[in-house]
Design an enzyme around this catalytic site. Structure first.
Site, PDB file in Angstrom:
ATOM      1  N   ASP A 183       0.858  -1.180   0.000  1.00 15.30           N
ATOM      2  CA  ASP A 183       0.000   0.000   0.000  1.00 15.30           C
ATOM      3  C   ASP A 183       0.896   1.232   0.000  1.00 15.30           C
ATOM      4  OD1 ASP A 183      -1.541   2.231   1.571  1.00 15.30           O
ATOM      5  OD2 ASP A 183      -3.076   0.841   0.885  1.00 15.30           O
ATOM      6  N   HIS A 196      -5.067  14.352  -8.691  1.00 15.05           N
ATOM      7  CA  HIS A 196      -5.218  12.953  -9.096  1.00 15.05           C
ATOM      8  C   HIS A 196      -4.343  12.563 -10.286  1.00 15.05           C
ATOM      9  CE1 HIS A 196      -8.401  11.634  -6.361  1.00 15.05           C
ATOM     10  NE2 HIS A 196      -8.846  12.882  -6.419  1.00 15.05           N
ATOM     11  N   GLU A 226      -4.673   2.289  -4.232  1.00 19.41           N
ATOM     12  CA  GLU A 226      -3.211   2.352  -4.134  1.00 19.41           C
ATOM     13  C   GLU A 226      -2.617   1.057  -3.600  1.00 19.41           C
ATOM     14  OE1 GLU A 226      -4.735   4.227  -0.249  1.00 19.41           O
ATOM     15  OE2 GLU A 226      -5.385   3.948  -2.318  1.00 19.41           O
TER      16      GLU A 226
END
Length: 330
Positions: A183, A196, A226
């Protein structure tokens, strides 16, 4: 068109060859059925004109062979015969013939038959071409559905298929696997501050970095958002920890600025490792939950680190070494 003529009578063969070429078509000739079949196998033939009665392989057998041949075009088959009774015509059609001509050859009738043959074979070529294009399109759609569009890694659909295969291999052959759940640390903060599009670029860079660090047999997927998942075949928990630390260090060494990451100021990842030794011990779902729980502990412990579901006592988490940029700690 290229026309193959199979006729054992020399005079009749010369007459047919002259008539075919006079109509502007290419003609190749065979003196019997066996020779015609050999020529058919090696040449791109659109039309076959065959005598029905020949020594050895007759026209009926030749026609049946032509119909069973695996070619990507259709061959129009015409019988040239003295037999014009209905049972003879029907038996020829049942063998796979498209039409027939009665001896002696009428050039006008031949011209008509070849005109029809040209239309039929052209239509079949178009259908074969469209079928090939459709097959290619289906293949591309198949691959696209199994590839994450942003990162180029395996998609969740591909993951689900591979997990089914892993379950079968573990059950049948006793194969072991390690799962590494990764992550990106404080990714929401990065999106909020940089936008973004920049966040998508970071995910692409992280994915490419980890992909380059995988072994040829490893499988890597975008698990969602993610999160990434790497599956390592025939690896125990120690080997999984070594691989996870390699991925963590590789991302850290990219030194991508991340003001929203208070620990290091660069983009880092946390990872959780879990071991799967077969369905008799746990389900696939339980295995992934263990990797996710280990990832959660890594984040709770400060991020930019690796945790195992069942850490081996002989391999404690080593302290993080300074990155190439001189920053980052576990």
């Amino acid at each position: 068109m290229r026309v193959l003529v199979a006729e054992d009578d020399t005079t009749a063969r010369l007459i047919i060859e002259a008539a075919v070429t006079s109509l502007g078509h290419e003609c190749i000739v065979a003196t019997n059925g066996e020779e015609a079949w050999r020529l058919f196998e090696t040449a791109d033939v659109e039309v076959v004109i065959s005598d029905r009665m020949m020594p050895g392989m007759d026209g009926i057998e030749l026609c049946r062979l032509v119909r069973t041949a695996s070619k990507d075009t259709y061959t129009y088959f015409i019988f040239l015969t003295i037999f014009d009774e209905r049972p003879d015509v029907i038996s020829g059609m049942e063998a796979g013939a498209d039409d027939y001509l009665i001896k002696p050859l009428d050039p006008g009738e031949l011209k008509l038959r070849l005109h029809v043959a040209s239309r039929v074979t052209a239509l079949h070529r178009q259908l074969f071409r469209q079928a090939a294009e459709l097959e290619q399109l289906n293949h591309r759609l198949f691959e696209q559905s199994r590839t994450d569009s942003l990162t180029g890694l395996g998609s969740r659909l591909k993951l689900n298929e591979d997990l089914d295969a892993i379950y079968t291999q573990a059950e049948r052959y006793g194969r072991n696997y390690c799962a590494i759940m990764c992550d990106v640390d404080h990714f929401k903060a990065y999106n909020d501050s940089e936008g973004h599009p920049a966040g998508d670029k970071v995910l692409q860079v992280v994915a490419r970095t980890m992909l380059n660090l995988c072994r040829a047999s490893d499988q890597i997927y975008r698990y969602g958002g993610e999160e990434f998942l790497i599956l390592l075949p025939e690896q125990d928990i120690k080997a999984g920890l070594v691989a996870a630390r390699r991925f963590r260090q590789g991302v850290e060494e990219m030194a991508i600025p991340h003001d929203g990451n208070p620990g290091s100021g660069i983009v880092t990842i946390s990872a959780g490792v879990a071991f799967f030794s077969g369905p008799e011990n746990k389900s696939i779902e339980a295995w992934l939950k263990e990797a996710d729980a280990a990832l959660y502990r890594a984040k709770q412990a400060g991020r930019n680190r690796v945790e195992a579901h069942e850490p081996p006592s002989a391999m404690p988490e080593p302290p993080s070494q300074p990155s190439l940029a001189g920053i980052g700690t576990s």
